[in-house]
Design an enzyme around this catalytic site. Sequence first.
Site, PDB file in Angstrom:
ATOM      1  N   ARG A 223       0.856  -1.177   0.000  1.00 49.69           N
ATOM      2  CA  ARG A 223       0.000   0.000   0.000  1.00 49.69           C
ATOM      3  C   ARG A 223       0.897   1.234   0.000  1.00 49.69           C
ATOM      4  O   ARG A 223       1.903   1.278   0.727  1.00 49.69           O
ATOM      5  CB  ARG A 223      -0.918   0.022   1.230  1.00 49.69           C
ATOM      6  CG  ARG A 223      -2.047  -1.011   1.185  1.00 49.69           C
ATOM      7  CD  ARG A 223      -3.063  -0.651   0.121  1.00 49.69           C
ATOM      8  NE  ARG A 223      -4.183  -1.581   0.031  1.00 49.69           N
ATOM      9  CZ  ARG A 223      -4.250  -2.598  -0.808  1.00 49.69           C
ATOM     10  NH1 ARG A 223      -3.234  -2.854  -1.622  1.00 49.69           N
ATOM     11  NH2 ARG A 223      -5.330  -3.374  -0.850  1.00 49.69           N
ATOM     12  N   HIS A 271       0.514  -0.103 -10.383  1.00 46.30           N
ATOM     13  CA  HIS A 271      -0.370  -0.972  -9.587  1.00 46.30           C
ATOM     14  C   HIS A 271      -0.714  -2.245 -10.363  1.00 46.30           C
ATOM     15  O   HIS A 271      -1.885  -2.595 -10.548  1.00 46.30           O
ATOM     16  CB  HIS A 271      -1.652  -0.232  -9.179  1.00 46.30           C
ATOM     17  CG  HIS A 271      -2.270  -0.813  -7.930  1.00 46.30           C
ATOM     18  ND1 HIS A 271      -2.931  -0.056  -7.003  1.00 46.30           N
ATOM     19  CD2 HIS A 271      -2.331  -2.080  -7.460  1.00 46.30           C
ATOM     20  CE1 HIS A 271      -3.372  -0.817  -6.014  1.00 46.30           C
ATOM     21  NE2 HIS A 271      -3.010  -2.060  -6.273  1.00 46.30           N
TER      22      HIS A 271
END
Length: 308
Positions: A223, A271
Amino acid sequence: MPCKILFSAENWSTWEAPLRTALDETGVAYDLVSDAAPETVDYVVYAPSSGLLDFTPFTSLKAVLSLWAGVEKIVGNETLQVPLARMVDPGLTEGMTEWVTGHVLRHHLGMDAHIRGLKGKWRKDVPPLARDRKVTILGLGALGADAARALKALNFDVAGWSRSPKTLDGIETFTGDDGLAEALRRAEILVLLLPLTPGTEDLLNADRLARLPKGAMIVNPGRGPLIDDTALLSALDSGQVGHATLDVFRVEPLPADHPFWLHPKVTVTPHIASETRPASASRVIAENVRRGEAGEPFVHLVDRSAGY
C-alpha cells in the site's frame, strides 16, 4: 427459494460468466444480478469503487464479499453491520509472488546497470549468492508468507515481520517494535506487504529508513501510504536507500508531476503487481455463498478491530 446475490463492482460483463460457473458448481440455488431492490439481497459481491456506500437499506443481507484484498476503504463503514470477507485469491497470491520474486532478483543481481547500459565500461560487479543476501518481508499474511517461501526456495536469507506472531518453516520471524527494528537492520532488500491500517500508515518513516543497511533496496507492492514519501525521497537522495521499486501510491494514478516519475533511483509500476483473477476469485466468492447457505462459518473474514 434461491438466494439473491448482487454484483456491485466494475466489469459485470467480465465477472458474470465465471461467477455463474463457480456458483453452479456449489449446487446452491441462486439469483445473480447486477441490480436489485436492496431489501431482497442476501449477498453483495463488492468493490469499494462501485459507489455503494450505504448498506442500511439491505435489511436481509447475510454478508458482503469483497473482490479486493485490501479493505481499508470499507472496514470503517458504520452502515456495514454484517460479516465482511476480503479476497484471498490463489491467482492473486501467485501473481504477487511472481512480481515480488522478479523484482527481488532484479535488485539482487544488479540487472538495472546492464539493462540501462554501462556506456562502454567493462565493469564486473559480481553479486553474492542468494544465500548471502538478506531479504526482509514486512507482512506475513497470505501474500507475504507465499512470497517469503518462494524467496526461501531460491535460497535467499529471508526473514519476516508481522504485527502478530507468525511461524514459517525455515524463516526467521519478528514481531513488535523491537522486532521491527531488528528486521529492518538486516534488510538489504525490503519488501512491504502489509495491509493499510492506522497502525501501519507511514510505518516506513525517516527514523525507520535510517535503520536499514546503507544502500538497501525497497520493493513496495503493498500500500502506498505505508511509506512516508518525503522521507523516502530524502533517503534516496542521501544514498541511505539505494533504489525503490513502487507499485502503489497515496494517489493513483500517480500524478504526472510527482517526483517519483523522474527520480533516477525510483522504478514506478502502475499498480500491476497482482490483480484479482475472475476465474479463481469467483470460486472464493462461491465458496462463501455456499457456506452462508449451509450455516457454516465464512472464510477470510475481516477483523474490524484490527482493520484487516
